[in-house]
Design an enzyme around this catalytic site. Sequence first.
Site, PDB file in Angstrom:
ATOM      1  N   SER A   1       7.269  -0.840  -2.962  1.00 37.95           N
ATOM      2  CA  SER A   1       8.109  -1.278  -1.847  1.00 37.95           C
ATOM      3  C   SER A   1       8.496  -2.724  -2.097  1.00 37.95           C
ATOM      4  O   SER A   1       7.726  -3.479  -2.710  1.00 37.95           O
ATOM      5  CB  SER A   1       7.325  -1.198  -0.533  1.00 37.95           C
TER       6      SER A   1
ATOM      7  N   TYR B   1       0.009  -3.326   4.286  1.00 33.92           N
ATOM      8  CA  TYR B   1       0.949  -2.457   3.548  1.00 33.92           C
ATOM      9  C   TYR B   1       1.471  -3.210   2.321  1.00 33.92           C
ATOM     10  O   TYR B   1       1.521  -2.663   1.220  1.00 33.92           O
ATOM     11  CB  TYR B   1       2.100  -2.040   4.466  1.00 33.92           C
TER      12      TYR B   1
HETATM   13  N1  LIG Z   1      11.871   4.531   3.543  1.00 30.18           N
HETATM   14  C1  LIG Z   1      11.639   3.253   3.337  1.00 30.18           C
HETATM   15  O1  LIG Z   1      12.236   2.374   3.981  1.00 30.18           O
HETATM   16  C2  LIG Z   1      10.678   2.831   2.276  1.00 30.18           C
HETATM   17  C3  LIG Z   1      10.723   1.482   1.844  1.00 30.18           C
HETATM   18  C4  LIG Z   1       9.876   1.066   0.854  1.00 30.18           C
HETATM   19  C5  LIG Z   1       8.968   1.961   0.301  1.00 30.18           C
HETATM   20  N2  LIG Z   1       8.942   3.261   0.738  1.00 30.18           N
HETATM   21  C6  LIG Z   1       7.958   4.148   0.100  1.00 30.18           C
HETATM   22  O2  LIG Z   1       8.622   5.327  -0.298  1.00 30.18           O
HETATM   23  C7  LIG Z   1       7.671   6.399  -0.331  1.00 30.18           C
HETATM   24  C8  LIG Z   1       8.263   7.596   0.377  1.00 30.18           C
HETATM   25  O3  LIG Z   1       8.403   7.272   1.766  1.00 30.18           O
HETATM   26  P1  LIG Z   1       9.591   7.882   2.648  1.00 30.18           P
HETATM   27  O4  LIG Z   1      10.505   6.774   2.968  1.00 30.18           O
HETATM   28  O5  LIG Z   1      10.134   9.106   2.021  1.00 30.18           O
HETATM   29  O6  LIG Z   1       8.780   8.209   3.985  1.00 30.18           O
HETATM   30  P2  LIG Z   1       8.590   9.589   4.777  1.00 30.18           P
HETATM   31  O7  LIG Z   1       9.894  10.201   5.071  1.00 30.18           O
HETATM   32  O8  LIG Z   1       7.693   9.214   5.911  1.00 30.18           O
HETATM   33  O9  LIG Z   1       7.808  10.533   3.751  1.00 30.18           O
HETATM   34  C9  LIG Z   1       6.500  10.191   3.360  1.00 30.18           C
HETATM   35  C10 LIG Z   1       5.941  11.281   2.467  1.00 30.18           C
HETATM   36  O10 LIG Z   1       4.596  10.889   2.082  1.00 30.18           O
HETATM   37  C11 LIG Z   1       3.716  11.954   2.429  1.00 30.18           C
HETATM   38  N3  LIG Z   1       2.372  11.511   2.825  1.00 30.18           N
HETATM   39  C12 LIG Z   1       2.053  10.549   3.696  1.00 30.18           C
HETATM   40  N4  LIG Z   1       0.726  10.490   3.836  1.00 30.18           N
HETATM   41  C13 LIG Z   1       0.203  11.464   3.051  1.00 30.18           C
HETATM   42  C14 LIG Z   1      -1.116  11.939   2.771  1.00 30.18           C
HETATM   43  N5  LIG Z   1      -2.214  11.426   3.344  1.00 30.18           N
HETATM   44  N6  LIG Z   1      -1.274  12.958   1.898  1.00 30.18           N
HETATM   45  C15 LIG Z   1      -0.199  13.529   1.328  1.00 30.18           C
HETATM   46  N7  LIG Z   1       1.082  13.136   1.551  1.00 30.18           N
HETATM   47  C16 LIG Z   1       1.259  12.119   2.398  1.00 30.18           C
HETATM   48  C17 LIG Z   1       4.375  12.642   3.606  1.00 30.18           C
HETATM   49  O11 LIG Z   1       3.835  13.941   3.753  1.00 30.18           O
HETATM   50  P3  LIG Z   1       3.603  14.591   5.247  1.00 30.18           P
HETATM   51  O12 LIG Z   1       4.910  15.256   5.610  1.00 30.18           O
HETATM   52  O13 LIG Z   1       2.504  15.570   5.016  1.00 30.18           O
HETATM   53  O14 LIG Z   1       3.249  13.479   6.165  1.00 30.18           O
HETATM   54  C18 LIG Z   1       5.838  12.618   3.172  1.00 30.18           C
HETATM   55  O15 LIG Z   1       6.112  13.647   2.261  1.00 30.18           O
HETATM   56  C19 LIG Z   1       6.389   5.855   0.294  1.00 30.18           C
HETATM   57  O16 LIG Z   1       5.472   5.521  -0.732  1.00 30.18           O
HETATM   58  C20 LIG Z   1       6.844   4.615   1.023  1.00 30.18           C
HETATM   59  O17 LIG Z   1       5.820   3.644   1.144  1.00 30.18           O
HETATM   60  C21 LIG Z   1       9.769   3.704   1.707  1.00 30.18           C
END
Ligand SMILES: NC(=O)c1ccc[n+]([C@@H]2O[C@H](COP(=O)([O-])OP(=O)(O)OC[C@H]3O[C@@H](n4cnc5c(N)ncnc54)[C@H](OP(=O)(O)O)[C@@H]3O)[C@@H](O)[C@H]2O)c1
Length: 275
Positions: free
Chosen positions: A131, A144
């Site tokens: 991130s 985080y």
């Molecule tokens: N979107 C942003 O603004 C942003 C910015 C910077 C970094 N990121 C990073 O990008 C990555 C993807 O996030 P996203 O934006 O796609 O968010 P998201 O839509 O909330 O999706 C998160 C994913 O991670 C999975 N996950 C969370 N906790 C878990 C656990 N304990 N065991 C297994 N799976 C788990 C969720 O599965 P469930 O459906 O089972 O919960 C979901 O598939 C993350 O690492 C996040 O930190 C996102």
Amino acid sequence: MTTWFITGISRGLGKALAQARLACGDTVIGTARTTEVPLEEGLGRLHLLSADLSDGDDAEAAIRQAFEIAGRIDVIVNNAGYGLLGALEMAANEDVERLFSVDVFAPFRIIKAALPFLRAQGRGHIINVTSIAGRAPGIGSAMYSAAKAALEGMSAALALEVEPFGIKVTAVAPGAFRTDFLSDHSIRKSDAAGAAYAETIGQSSAAFDAAHGRQAGDPVLAAQALLDLVKSDNPPLHLLLGTDALRRARSKIDQVAKEIDAWEAVTRSTDFVGA
Ligand SMILES: NC(=O)c1ccc[n+]([C@@H]2O[C@H](COP(=O)([O-])OP(=O)(O)OC[C@H]3O[C@@H](n4cnc5c(N)ncnc54)[C@H](OP(=O)(O)O)[C@@H]3O)[C@@H](O)[C@H]2O)c1
């Protein structure tokens, strides 16, 4: 055709990436905590593995199973993760431990278990989704940011270790993307900061709430960017995604450079004479 192992394909960036790769005929072995992931196989092949990544054994079992299924994996994407917002002072110890289990220790366990296979293959690309918070932290996201900085550091040192084996590593740092990330279903918040942090953490918390659903980053375009990354003969160790990430990273680099210059004499003052 390419075989991808992607954690967290139920929603967000992971789902968009899995969907894009399946549509192009690739094989996706993805982890989810649910058995119902609405993805279309398209021309490709989908294998869904159940894993709660707060459990390191689950994480390790998933990657081993993936190699059993596919024999060879070209790209490993440590994507699953979530954020913990709020003042560090208010963060519960168990919440921070769980955050690090999912965002840091699960990728570690997955990579560690995958390396014997990747070394035997003599190739492979490990992508760790970090991130911009891990490189240019903002207020209200201390732990985080710490977790994502840990994943950045792990990626950078790992890249040096595995380069002789033909294995590539990239830490991908997204800015704000329009996923479930800031939804109540994903984000965790420490207890309200109270009066002491009302003007600082309180305001950042309100800004995060307001940003949900309005983030500039498009997950579908992020998936395309990851494909461009994997196709490159010379992929970067670090990749930023999104103009907000670019702005924050550049501002951080400028700030660090200025601070190094301002304190250079003190920095130089600590070597043994003649060393
Ligand atoms: N979107 C942003 O603004 C942003 C910015 C910077 C970094 N990121 C990073 O990008 C990555 C993807 O996030 P996203 O934006 O796609 O968010 P998201 O839509 O909330 O999706 C998160 C994913 O991670 C999975 N996950 C969370 N906790 C878990 C656990 N304990 N065991 C297994 N799976 C788990 C969720 O599965 P469930 O459906 O089972 O919960 C979901 O598939 C993350 O690492 C996040 O930190 C996102």
